[in-house]
Scaffold this motif. Structure first.
Motif, PDB file in Angstrom:
ATOM      1  N   LEU A   1      49.988   0.779  -3.283  1.00  0.00           N
ATOM      2  CA  LEU A   1      50.542   1.533  -4.709  1.00  0.00           C
ATOM      3  C   LEU A   1      50.057   0.823  -5.928  1.00  0.00           C
ATOM      4  N   VAL A   2      49.875  -0.395  -6.054  1.00  0.00           N
ATOM      5  CA  VAL A   2      49.276  -1.134  -7.234  1.00  0.00           C
ATOM      6  C   VAL A   2      48.131  -1.537  -7.376  1.00  0.00           C
ATOM      7  N   GLY A   3      47.343  -1.982  -5.880  1.00  0.00           N
ATOM      8  CA  GLY A   3      45.928  -2.174  -5.848  1.00  0.00           C
ATOM      9  C   GLY A   3      45.630  -3.591  -6.036  1.00  0.00           C
ATOM     10  N   ASN A   4      46.822  -4.327  -6.138  1.00  0.00           N
ATOM     11  CA  ASN A   4      46.538  -5.860  -6.220  1.00  0.00           C
ATOM     12  C   ASN A   4      47.519  -6.819  -5.182  1.00  0.00           C
ATOM     13  N   PHE A   5      46.979  -7.405  -4.490  1.00  0.00           N
ATOM     14  CA  PHE A   5      48.187  -7.937  -3.577  1.00  0.00           C
ATOM     15  C   PHE A   5      48.921  -9.125  -3.942  1.00  0.00           C
ATOM     16  N   GLY A   6      48.403  -9.761  -5.212  1.00  0.00           N
ATOM     17  CA  GLY A   6      49.393 -10.827  -6.056  1.00  0.00           C
ATOM     18  C   GLY A   6      50.239 -10.120  -6.609  1.00  0.00           C
ATOM     19  N   VAL A   7      50.199  -8.908  -7.336  1.00  0.00           N
ATOM     20  CA  VAL A   7      51.326  -8.004  -7.992  1.00  0.00           C
ATOM     21  C   VAL A   7      52.076  -7.559  -6.781  1.00  0.00           C
ATOM     22  N   ALA A   8      51.662  -7.097  -5.513  1.00  0.00           N
ATOM     23  CA  ALA A   8      52.549  -6.648  -4.491  1.00  0.00           C
ATOM     24  C   ALA A   8      53.392  -7.909  -4.041  1.00  0.00           C
ATOM     25  N   ILE A   9      52.941  -9.252  -3.956  1.00  0.00           N
ATOM     26  CA  ILE A   9      53.652 -10.100  -3.620  1.00  0.00           C
ATOM     27  C   ILE A   9      54.812 -10.184  -4.630  1.00  0.00           C
ATOM     28  N   ILE A  10      54.742 -10.282  -5.915  1.00  0.00           N
ATOM     29  CA  ILE A  10      55.650 -10.246  -6.838  1.00  0.00           C
ATOM     30  C   ILE A  10      56.536  -9.256  -6.859  1.00  0.00           C
ATOM     31  N   LEU A  11      56.094  -8.050  -6.496  1.00  0.00           N
ATOM     32  CA  LEU A  11      57.215  -6.950  -6.206  1.00  0.00           C
ATOM     33  C   LEU A  11      57.909  -6.995  -4.901  1.00  0.00           C
ATOM     34  N   LEU A  12      57.443  -7.616  -4.033  1.00  0.00           N
ATOM     35  CA  LEU A  12      57.886  -8.177  -2.777  1.00  0.00           C
ATOM     36  C   LEU A  12      59.268  -8.743  -2.868  1.00  0.00           C
ATOM     37  N   THR A  13      58.949 -10.053  -3.808  1.00  0.00           N
ATOM     38  CA  THR A  13      60.143 -10.965  -4.116  1.00  0.00           C
ATOM     39  C   THR A  13      60.988 -10.482  -5.076  1.00  0.00           C
ATOM     40  N   ILE A  14      60.887  -9.580  -5.869  1.00  0.00           N
ATOM     41  CA  ILE A  14      61.698  -8.860  -6.734  1.00  0.00           C
ATOM     42  C   ILE A  14      62.675  -8.126  -5.669  1.00  0.00           C
ATOM     43  N   THR A  15      62.015  -7.648  -4.851  1.00  0.00           N
ATOM     44  CA  THR A  15      62.950  -6.702  -3.941  1.00  0.00           C
ATOM     45  C   THR A  15      63.857  -7.532  -2.957  1.00  0.00           C
ATOM     46  N   ILE A  16      63.161  -8.650  -2.395  1.00  0.00           N
ATOM     47  CA  ILE A  16      64.038  -9.301  -1.770  1.00  0.00           C
ATOM     48  C   ILE A  16      65.183 -10.170  -2.525  1.00  0.00           C
ATOM     49  N   ARG A  17      64.992 -10.500  -3.716  1.00  0.00           N
ATOM     50  CA  ARG A  17      65.912 -11.297  -4.499  1.00  0.00           C
ATOM     51  C   ARG A  17      66.822 -10.342  -4.907  1.00  0.00           C
ATOM     52  N   GLY A  18      66.362  -9.072  -5.059  1.00  0.00           N
ATOM     53  CA  GLY A  18      67.307  -7.971  -5.591  1.00  0.00           C
ATOM     54  C   GLY A  18      68.530  -7.605  -4.261  1.00  0.00           C
ATOM     55  N   LEU A  19      67.656  -7.668  -3.239  1.00  0.00           N
ATOM     56  CA  LEU A  19      68.608  -7.330  -2.035  1.00  0.00           C
ATOM     57  C   LEU A  19      69.783  -8.681  -1.761  1.00  0.00           C
ATOM     58  N   LEU A  20      69.241  -9.482  -2.108  1.00  0.00           N
ATOM     59  CA  LEU A  20      70.080 -10.985  -1.887  1.00  0.00           C
ATOM     60  C   LEU A  20      71.196 -11.224  -3.104  1.00  0.00           C
ATOM     61  N   PHE A  21      70.857 -10.335  -4.142  1.00  0.00           N
ATOM     62  CA  PHE A  21      71.631 -10.732  -5.462  1.00  0.00           C
ATOM     63  C   PHE A  21      73.194 -10.607  -5.048  1.00  0.00           C
ATOM     64  N   PRO A  22      73.657  -9.580  -4.381  1.00  0.00           N
ATOM     65  CA  PRO A  22      74.928  -9.442  -4.058  1.00  0.00           C
ATOM     66  C   PRO A  22      75.674 -10.868  -3.337  1.00  0.00           C
ATOM     67  N   ILE A  23      74.846 -11.241  -2.409  1.00  0.00           N
ATOM     68  CA  ILE A  23      75.143 -12.473  -1.748  1.00  0.00           C
ATOM     69  C   ILE A  23      75.019 -13.564  -2.605  1.00  0.00           C
ATOM     70  N   ALA A  24      74.313 -13.757  -3.549  1.00  0.00           N
ATOM     71  CA  ALA A  24      74.212 -14.914  -4.675  1.00  0.00           C
ATOM     72  C   ALA A  24      75.162 -14.844  -5.565  1.00  0.00           C
ATOM     73  N   HIS A  25      75.627 -13.578  -5.802  1.00  0.00           N
ATOM     74  CA  HIS A  25      76.826 -13.526  -6.740  1.00  0.00           C
ATOM     75  C   HIS A  25      78.269 -13.877  -6.071  1.00  0.00           C
ATOM     76  N   LYS A  26      78.230 -13.560  -4.774  1.00  0.00           N
ATOM     77  CA  LYS A  26      79.354 -14.313  -4.041  1.00  0.00           C
ATOM     78  C   LYS A  26      79.445 -15.694  -3.966  1.00  0.00           C
ATOM     79  N   GLN A  27      78.169 -16.294  -3.742  1.00  0.00           N
ATOM     80  CA  GLN A  27      77.942 -17.718  -3.689  1.00  0.00           C
ATOM     81  C   GLN A  27      78.528 -18.199  -5.214  1.00  0.00           C
ATOM     82  N   PHE A  28      77.937 -17.725  -6.361  1.00  0.00           N
ATOM     83  CA  PHE A  28      78.547 -18.184  -7.229  1.00  0.00           C
ATOM     84  C   PHE A  28      80.057 -18.058  -7.589  1.00  0.00           C
ATOM     85  N   GLU A  29      80.443 -17.230  -7.162  1.00  0.00           N
ATOM     86  CA  GLU A  29      81.971 -17.040  -7.190  1.00  0.00           C
ATOM     87  C   GLU A  29      82.559 -18.128  -6.185  1.00  0.00           C
TER      88      GLU A  29
END
Length: 567
Positions: free
Chosen positions: A350-378
């Motif tokens: 989609l983006v043509g650059n693996f470095g950018v793809a890794i950044i987008l992958l990281t954002i995706t993973i952290r987004g999926l884990l955010f509800p769990i992180a929110h519960k962690q902070f609570e």
């Protein structure tokens, strides 16, 4: 936020153990099954198969190639030739892959003829009693001069015992050859022949083998994949009886393997032959009997090329090759690694650059884990609130540890607090990070992929080492001092992430957390830049999430109040 810092320390320790100790533990508790071998007079022996003779002297590759008649190989992925003397596939170049990232780098030379440095070739033949089969000195007649995906070639040879031997060769757009061996019996009596095939390799791979990326002899049977070391086959040959599977040699990114008819029983062999070359081979368990005036055929395949993930998966599915995807040793976390690879590959397209793809992958993973992180902070906020009560209980029952634990557990229950909730996001990130590490290490799709500026290969360490002034000083620093710009950015991002947390009250913990970012900088420097990009991006996202979550739970920034022990 002392608990958060303790969790991070726990994460670093567990991640290190997982990266370096897990495979050794699995090898200890789940050792590979021993190879099956032939038994003759109560002793294990290898089947007698033809082997390549050792050359008298090594010669220039171009000279050797010109010494015998050849059929050219031309496909979008391969260039090379077939040696008509011995009917060997012994000259292959992978035109889509270069040796280095330099502009004028030559392509990868995979196969070379016998008599050259690094000789590496495949041959297909027959063995049988009372039959004069073609051998390494037989010069075959070819039906054409070029083997391409649209022009197959037939090789023919006749022998003095009255048999005609034929090899029909075809190749696809990628790296798969199809070999159909036919024997016509023109004699007066039945003959019994057994098809065989072998790959001979004069030298060990130049790629260094490691626990996360296997290099060397390899065989797959109906039950499992066998990743062998070079030394494993230098003594007693290893043999595997199976119906379905393949055998050959794997480099870090390249593979040559023999693929027999998946419906018939064969015996794979991995051995070092008398010329000290390594040899992978197979032959049918049951010979083929040919009546006078009749002929019989046997079809097999030969793969020689790059271990492209989607291509291996496609061959396994479409051609029915047993465990062909196991040419890449995903290991125990393959169930995580393969989805990460496919998602990362989709982002790259989609983006043509693996470095950018890794950044987008990281954002995706952290987004999926955010509800769990929110519960962690609570959970940590509630833990922060009850800290004074916990300290009071600890002081009150300091001489009765059992009663102290009982009262603390009772407090947890009354306040509806789970002390382990804060560990969940960290524990989930460990297999994800390890999986990304394996993806960057194993998959050729990441090889030589650039990011920005000096980063030309995300699967390799940062080449811009600071200690030699980015290469202006002409010396190579030792690996533990080869700190590049990206590892420094990793240490800085880790420093600020920990800086945003409240300082621990314990002086020893303060010292540990003060040096930890810089220890991780040295620890991660030898790893792939892509993995470091993932970690830096994750740290930046963590800092942003922390600021937002602190605004929702300000109690975490407040100092712990003291509460007098109850009487």
């Amino acid at each position: 936020m002392k608990d958060d810092q303790k969790n991070f320390l726990l994460f670093a320790v567990i991640a290190g153990l997982l990266l370096f100790a897990w495979p050794y533990a699995m090898h200890w508790f789940f050792p590979q099954q021993p190879a099956a071998t032939q038994m003759v007079n109560g002793k294990q022996v290898a089947k007698a198969l033809p082997t390549a003779d050792a050359p008298a002297a090594l010669r220039d590759r171009a000279v050797v190639l010109a010494e015998s008649p050849r059929v050219a190989i031309e496909t979008p992925s391969l260039k090379g030739s077939i040696n008509l003397k011995g009917a060997r596939i012994d000259d292959l170049v992978l035109v889509k892959y270069d040796e280095t990232t330099a502009k004028n780098s030559p392509p990868i030379h995979l196969l070379s003829p016998n008599g050259t440095q690094g000789a590496y070739f495949a041959e297909f033949g027959w063995s049988g009693a009372g039959v004069q089969a073609p051998n390494a000195n037989t010069v075959w007649q070819a039906s054409g001069t070029r083997l391409t995906p649209t022009t197959p070639v037939t090789l023919t040879a006749r022998t003095a015992t009255g048999q005609t031997f034929r090899i029909d060769l075809a190749v696809d757009q990628d790296y798969m050859f199809t070999i159909r061996q036919t024997v016509a019996n023109l004699g007066q009596a039945p003959v019994s022949v057994t098809p065989y095939a072998s790959v001979s390799r004069a030298e060990r791979s130049k790629d260094a083998g490691q626990w996360a990326a296997r290099v060397g002899p390899i065989a797959a049977t109906a039950d499992e994949a066998h990743y062998l070391g070079w030394a494993d086959v230098e003594g007693t040959p290893k043999e595997f009886r199976t119906k379905g599977g393949w055998a050959g040699f794997t480099d870090h990114y390249w593979l040559t393997t023999l693929i027999p008819d998946q419906r018939l029983g064969v015996t794979f062999g991995q051995r070092q032959n008398p010329s000290k070359a390594y040899q992978a081979d197979y032959q049918l368990d049951q010979p083929l009997v040919i009546a006078p005036g009749k002929q019989t055929s046997y079809s097999s395949r030969f793969f020689a090329g790059a271990k492209e993930v989607k291509l291996l998966d496609s061959y396994q599915e479409k051609l029915g090759i047993t465990r062909f995807s196991y040419a890449i040793d995903w290991g125990w976390f393959g169930v995580i690694e393969q989805p990460i690879f496919y998602y990362l590959d989709m982002l790259f397209r989609l983006v043509g650059n693996f470095g950018v793809a890794i950044i987008l992958l990281t954002i995706t993973i952290r987004g999926l884990l955010f509800p769990i992180a929110h519960k962690q902070f609570e959970s940590m906020a509630r833990m922060r609130v009850i800290q004074p009560k916990m300290k009071a209980l600890q002081e009150r029952y300091k001489d009765d540890k059992q009663r102290q634990q009982q009262e603390i557990m009772k407090l947890y229950k009354e306040e509806k607090v789970n002390p382990l909730a804060g560990c969940l996001p960290i524990l989930l990130q460990i297999p994800i990070m390890f999986a990304l590490y394996k993806v960057l290490l194993l998959t050729i799709e990441m090889r030589h992929q650039p990011f920005v500026l000096w980063i030309r290969d995300l699967s390799a360490p940062d080449p811009a080492t600071i200690i030699n002034l980015f290469g202006y000083l002409h010396f190579t620093p030792p690996s533990f001092l080869a700190i590049g710009v990206i590892p420094v950015l990793l240490g800085v991002s880790m420093y600020f992430q920990m800086k945003f947390n409240p300082a621990p009250m314990d002086e020893i913990q303060k010292q540990v957390f003060a040096i930890m970012p810089w220890m991780l900088m040295f620890l991660m420097a030898p790893f792939a830049v892509g993995l470091q990009v993932y970690w830096i991006t994750s740290n930046v996202i963590t800092i942003l999430q922390q600021q937002w979550l602190y605004s929702r739970h300000p109690v975490l920034k407040q100092p712990v109040k003291k509460e007098s022990p109850a009487k």
